[in-house]
Write a protein that holds these residues in place. Structure first.
Motif, short mmCIF file in Angstrom:
data_model
loop_
_atom_site.label_atom_id
_atom_site.label_comp_id
_atom_site.label_asym_id
_atom_site.label_seq_id
_atom_site.Cartn_x
_atom_site.Cartn_y
_atom_site.Cartn_z
N ALA A 57 0.83 -1.21 0.00
CA ALA A 57 0.00 0.00 0.00
C ALA A 57 0.86 1.26 0.00
CB ALA A 57 -0.94 0.00 1.21
N ALA A 58 2.04 1.17 0.62
CA ALA A 58 2.95 2.33 0.67
C ALA A 58 3.71 2.51 -0.64
CB ALA A 58 3.92 2.17 1.84
N GLY A 59 3.53 1.56 -1.57
CA GLY A 59 4.24 1.65 -2.84
C GLY A 59 5.70 1.25 -2.76
N ALA A 60 6.05 0.48 -1.74
CA ALA A 60 7.43 0.03 -1.57
C ALA A 60 7.87 -0.77 -2.80
CB ALA A 60 7.57 -0.81 -0.31
N ASP A 61 9.10 -0.53 -3.22
CA ASP A 61 9.65 -1.19 -4.39
C ASP A 61 10.55 -2.34 -3.93
OD1 ASP A 61 10.37 -1.77 -7.01
OD2 ASP A 61 11.95 -0.25 -7.05
N PHE A 62 10.08 -3.56 -4.07
CA PHE A 62 10.87 -4.72 -3.67
C PHE A 62 10.59 -5.89 -4.60
CE2 PHE A 62 6.95 -4.75 -1.22
CZ PHE A 62 6.52 -6.07 -1.31
N THR A 63 11.58 -6.75 -4.73
CA THR A 63 11.44 -7.94 -5.58
C THR A 63 11.57 -9.23 -4.79
OG1 THR A 63 13.79 -7.91 -6.13
CG2 THR A 63 12.29 -6.74 -7.64
N ALA A 64 11.86 -9.10 -3.49
CA ALA A 64 12.03 -10.29 -2.66
C ALA A 64 11.67 -9.95 -1.23
CB ALA A 64 13.47 -10.80 -2.74
N ILE A 65 11.27 -11.00 -0.51
CA ILE A 65 10.99 -10.88 0.93
C ILE A 65 11.76 -11.99 1.63
CG2 ILE A 65 9.25 -11.17 2.74
CD1 ILE A 65 7.20 -9.99 0.81
N PHE A 66 12.51 -11.60 2.67
CA PHE A 66 13.10 -12.57 3.59
C PHE A 66 12.30 -12.45 4.87
CE2 PHE A 66 16.32 -13.22 7.08
CZ PHE A 66 16.21 -14.59 7.07
N ALA A 67 11.61 -13.50 5.23
CA ALA A 67 10.82 -13.52 6.45
C ALA A 67 11.58 -14.29 7.52
CB ALA A 67 9.46 -14.17 6.20
N ALA A 68 11.58 -13.77 8.73
CA ALA A 68 12.35 -14.37 9.81
C ALA A 68 11.75 -15.66 10.34
CB ALA A 68 12.55 -13.37 10.96
N ASN A 69 10.60 -16.08 9.80
CA ASN A 69 10.10 -17.42 10.04
C ASN A 69 9.12 -17.80 8.92
OD1 ASN A 69 7.53 -16.42 10.73
ND2 ASN A 69 7.71 -16.94 12.89
N ASP A 70 8.80 -19.07 8.84
CA ASP A 70 7.94 -19.56 7.76
C ASP A 70 6.49 -19.08 7.90
OD1 ASP A 70 10.13 -20.88 6.75
OD2 ASP A 70 9.47 -22.88 7.34
N LEU A 71 6.03 -18.87 9.12
CA LEU A 71 4.65 -18.38 9.30
C LEU A 71 4.48 -17.01 8.67
CD1 LEU A 71 3.74 -19.43 12.95
CD2 LEU A 71 2.68 -20.23 10.83
N ALA A 72 5.40 -16.11 8.95
CA ALA A 72 5.32 -14.77 8.37
C ALA A 72 5.45 -14.85 6.85
CB ALA A 72 6.39 -13.86 8.96
N ALA A 73 6.29 -15.75 6.36
CA ALA A 73 6.44 -15.92 4.91
C ALA A 73 5.12 -16.38 4.28
CB ALA A 73 7.55 -16.93 4.60
N ALA A 74 4.42 -17.30 4.95
CA ALA A 74 3.14 -17.77 4.44
C ALA A 74 2.12 -16.62 4.38
CB ALA A 74 2.60 -18.91 5.31
N GLY A 75 2.11 -15.78 5.40
CA GLY A 75 1.22 -14.62 5.39
C GLY A 75 1.58 -13.65 4.28
N ALA A 76 2.87 -13.46 4.05
CA ALA A 76 3.33 -12.57 2.97
C ALA A 76 2.88 -13.12 1.61
CB ALA A 76 4.85 -12.42 3.01
N MET A 77 2.98 -14.43 1.43
CA MET A 77 2.55 -15.04 0.17
C MET A 77 1.06 -14.79 -0.06
SD MET A 77 4.73 -18.59 0.36
CE MET A 77 4.37 -19.25 -1.25
N ARG A 78 0.28 -14.91 0.99
CA ARG A 78 -1.16 -14.68 0.89
C ARG A 78 -1.46 -13.23 0.51
NH1 ARG A 78 -4.94 -13.94 5.30
NH2 ARG A 78 -3.18 -14.33 6.68
N ALA A 79 -0.74 -12.28 1.12
CA ALA A 79 -0.94 -10.86 0.82
C ALA A 79 -0.54 -10.54 -0.62
CB ALA A 79 -0.13 -10.00 1.78
N LEU A 80 0.53 -11.15 -1.08
CA LEU A 80 0.96 -10.92 -2.46
C LEU A 80 -0.08 -11.45 -3.45
CD1 LEU A 80 4.73 -11.75 -2.01
CD2 LEU A 80 3.78 -9.50 -2.60
N ARG A 81 -0.59 -12.66 -3.18
CA ARG A 81 -1.64 -13.22 -4.05
C ARG A 81 -2.86 -12.31 -4.08
NH1 ARG A 81 0.01 -18.19 -2.26
NH2 ARG A 81 -1.46 -18.18 -0.53
N ALA A 82 -3.25 -11.81 -2.90
CA ALA A 82 -4.42 -10.92 -2.82
C ALA A 82 -4.21 -9.63 -3.61
CB ALA A 82 -4.73 -10.61 -1.35
N ALA A 83 -2.95 -9.22 -3.75
CA ALA A 83 -2.63 -8.00 -4.49
C ALA A 83 -2.37 -8.28 -5.97
CB ALA A 83 -1.42 -7.32 -3.86
#
Length: 151
Positions: A53-79
């Motif tokens: 939403a902030a318009g951040a420019d990124f091509t990768a996410i490193f999540a400090a655990n798999d749970l947060a990574a799973a949530g990030a994947m869900r948010a990316l799909r929703a977007a």
């Protein structure tokens, strides 16, 4: 970087590793792209939504655990973002759910059984020896489908 709570030694060490890796490849760390939260799946979703939403420019996410990574994947799909075509994701812990996600999550594997054996061994030895011991166990990357090849 989806990091954990500030002051948590586990997540602080993972953030330090992220910073050192970025430095090793001469990539500046953008503080706006480092977020801290409780490392739940909901936090990964919420923080990724916030970055998008902030318009951040990124091509990768490193999540400090798999749970947060799973949530990030869900948010990316929703977007409407595709993993790994639009954004690559790496988790940490290599939990049993990591290969079950879609796409299967690339994750830093921790040797959980060796960790448990070593902890018990150190606890038993501590009764004999009052000195503190520090043991470093190896990790490796469990390569799966959530990271786009660079070549």
């Amino acid at each position: 970087m989806l990091g954990g709570p500030v002051g948590n030694t586990t997540f602080d060490a993972r953030l330090d590793g992220y910073r050192r890796a970025m430095e090793a490849f001469r990539v500046p760390v953008d503080p706006a792209l480092v977020v801290h939260d409780d490392m739940s799946q909901d936090a990964g979703f919420r923080q990724t939504q916030r970055l998008l939403a902030a318009g951040a420019d990124f091509t990768a996410i490193f999540a400090a655990n798999d749970l947060a990574a799973a949530g990030a994947m869900r948010a990316l799909r929703a977007a409407g973002k595709r993993v790994p075509d639009d954004v690559s994701i790496i988790g940490y812990d290599d939990t049993p759910m990591a290969p079950e996600l879609f796409p299967a999550l690339t994750s830093v594997h921790l040797p959980h059984e060796e960790l448990g054996r070593t902890a018990v061994k150190l606890a038993l030895q501590r009764g004999e020896n009052s000195t503190r011991q520090h043991v470093m166990l190896g990790t490796h990357i469990a390569m799966r489908d959530s990271v786009r090849p660079l070549i």
